[in-house]
Design an enzyme around this catalytic site. Structure first.
Site, PDB file in Angstrom:
ATOM      1  CD  GLU A 134      -2.524  -1.759   2.489  1.00 14.03           C
ATOM      2  OE1 GLU A 134      -3.719  -1.857   2.607  1.00 14.03           O
ATOM      3  OE2 GLU A 134      -2.042  -1.024   3.570  1.00 14.03           O
TER       4      GLU A 134
ATOM      5  CD  GLU B 129      -7.498  -5.726  -2.050  1.00 14.39           C
ATOM      6  OE1 GLU B 129      -7.029  -5.805  -0.752  1.00 14.39           O
ATOM      7  OE2 GLU B 129      -6.681  -6.084  -3.074  1.00 14.39           O
TER       8      GLU B 129
END
Length: 558
Positions: free
Chosen positions: A269, A468
């Site tokens: 990320e 997600e």
């Protein structure tokens, strides 16, 4: 891709049969609406078939031959046969595609596919459920483990070939971070050994907090362009990795490999490791404020130079004081508290702009490299933003600030990120789709609020969005929450596209009740009417036999 055999010619076929032959779909779509009698696996030692009471017997005027995918190669153990489906419903706009993230150790430390037979059976089952494709992490620590510039793609190429065999698309996640908290935490995939050796020689290559605790999940972005990896900079190493991937997978790009997600930090990320990734993954438990990661000498040099540039040398001596990240109440700190907190002072704004700006610069460099490498290949590039929601309903949003997202009551910290992605036509991936505010123990936490703000920023920039789940679970409550969250971005006339990654595939996915829920969920997500009207599934539709799928995967595992 193995060919799909059409039904044999019929003397007087009805009009619907013509349509069926003209529109014969690929494996995933054909099997998702089949009843249990149309999904079967044949082992060489024995043969078995299952049929449901709702499936009619074959007749001379109906399709009598199955479309098949060979079980040779990676599949092992026989063949999987699929019958052609009934006539498709009237044309309707597409819903949201569902992908499934494969186990992190789908390719083991030695660079080969782990549990090959079970993987083949699992991919066949996913295709039968109507899943659009799979997402797979391609670990830096696996591919370039042998030395700088020595790449081993064999295991991942085999996975791509298996996906093509079963009609599945692939989302490739180029993972430049470590997996797991340590050797005691399987699966454990560290950075390449030669990178770790350089980090041991020069500890400042690791992210560092004010207590001088080092984090080796990802190389510090402070040295992005410095030749500290045996003559190469981290950006050069990432760029070479992308080029090698492009060349190795050239026959798959655009057709099978349709998206490449670039790892941009810990957990893949775009963020700082303000909290260990294993802590962040415990959604609903963690509520730490986090620590600013700006104490390695490269980050300190950048901060000092920025302070001197504006004539405030004292502001470049280190990160802010009064930010005890181990506490759970920001009002107990002098920097994050709402009334008189330093976050809303000239110094606080200077520091947070520099800290978040360095993260944005890192993301921009990676997007620029990826855009150049994959231009003209037909793939979409993507990046992921973390859903950090622990203290969303506070003025300072401390957990987001320490992670590098300058998002407060007075400032939108996600819009600059989505604007940066938009410049390179990149897709945005974010989590929290399965989380509800009412499940949080901390009243200041809001996964739904965080997700809404991210969605608005993405929609303003017309970004494709990949959702997600944050927790691997398959209860009705979390799956329905995914559908509700997805409806916020799907549909309408804005032109934005949406898909969903289920994280991640494991044995429990194929258990009877879980598989029933999952196949129903996939059908709901792929039906555009889900996003335009009610959430409940239509009556009279058939699902894949859960018992058949469980049996197939369990036999393959055995």
């Amino acid at each position: 891709m193995a060919a799909i055999t059409a039904p044999p010619p019929q003397p007087h076929p009805p009009a619907s049969a013509h349509r069926r032959r003209a529109r014969l779909p690929r494996l995933a779509a054909a099997s998702s609406s089949s009843s249990s009698s149309r999904f079967r696996r044949r082992f060489s030692s024995s043969s078995s078939s299952s049929s449901s009471s709702s499936a009619p017997s074959p007749s001379p005027s109906s399709s009598s031959s199955s479309s098949s995918y060979g079980g040779s190669g990676g599949g092992g153990g026989g063949e999987i046969h699929y019958a052609s489906p009934p006539p498709p419903p009237p044309a309707a706009p597409m819903g949201a595609s569902v992908y499934v993230t494969l186990p992190a150790d789908a390719v083991g430390p030695g660079g080969r596919v782990a549990r090959r037979r079970a993987m083949a059976a699992s991919l066949a089952a996913l295709a039968g459920a109507g899943v659009a494709g799979v997402a797979v992490e391609l670990w830096w620590g696996v591919v370039e483990r042998q030395g700088p510039g020595v790449y081993d793609w064999a295991g991942y190429l085999e996975l791509a070939a298996m996906a093509r065999r079963y009609g599945l698309r692939v989302r490739a996640i180029l993972a430049f971070h470590q997996c797991g908290a340590g050797p005691h935490d399987p699966p454990w995939i560290p950075l390449p050994q030669w990178v770790l050796e350089e980090m041991d020689k020069l500890p400042d290559l690791s992210y560092t907090d004010r207590y001088q605790r080092r984090n080796k999940e990802y190389i510090s972005l402070g040295c992005d362009i410095l030749p500290i990896l045996k003559g190469r900079s981290p950006m050069q190493a990432y760029s070479d990795f992308m080029r090698s991937f492009r060349d190795a997978f050239k026959e798959y790009l655009g057709a099978i490999v349709t998206e490449v997600q670039i790892g941009m930090g810990p957990g893949g990320e775009l963020r700082y490791p303000s909290c260990p990734t294993e802590t962040l993954s415990q959604a609903g438990i963690s509520s730490e404020l986090g620590e600013f990661q700006c104490y390695d000498k490269f980050m300190q040099a950048s901060l000092s130079a920025r302070a001197q540039l504006i004539g405030m040398q004292d502001w470049g001596n280190g990160g802010p004081a009064g930010t005890d990240g181990s506490r759970q109440n920001p009002e107990e700190t002098s920097f994050f508290r709402a009334d008189g907190g330093c976050w809303n002072t000239p110094y606080g704004r200077f520091f947070l702009e520099w800290y978040s700006g360095m993260l944005l610069l890192h993301g921009e460099r990676l997007c620029m490299v990826a855009d150049a490498v994959f231009s003209g290949t037909g793939v979409t590039i993507a990046g992921k933003v973390s859903g950090i929601h622990w203290h969303y309903y506070t003025c300072s949003h401390p957990s987001e600030l320490t992670a590098g997202y300058y998002n407060t009551l007075l400032r939108n910290g996600y819009l600059p990120i989505t604007q940066m992605f938009a410049r390179y036509k990149a897709a945005l991936c974010c989590s929290c789709f399965d989380l509800r505010d009412e499940e949080r123990n901390n009243s200041k936490s809001s996964p739904e609020g965080t997700l809404r703000q991210l969605m608005v920023a993405a929609k303003m920039c017309n970004l494709p969005l990949n959702g997600e789940n944050s927790v691997t679970r398959l209860d009705d409550m979390s799956l329905n929450q995914v559908i509700r969250s997805s409806r916020l971005y799907s549909g309408g006339t804005s032109g934005t596209s949406f898909s969903f990654n289920y994280v991640r595939m494991n044995k429990s996915l194929f258990e009877f009740h879980n598989w029933n829920r999952f196949t129903k969920f996939v059908r709901q997500m792929s039906d555009a009417r889900t996003f335009l009207a009610r959430l409940e599934f239509r009556r009279g539709q058939h699902y894949l036999s859960s018992m058949s799928v469980v049996w197939v995967v369990s036999r393959a595992c055995a």
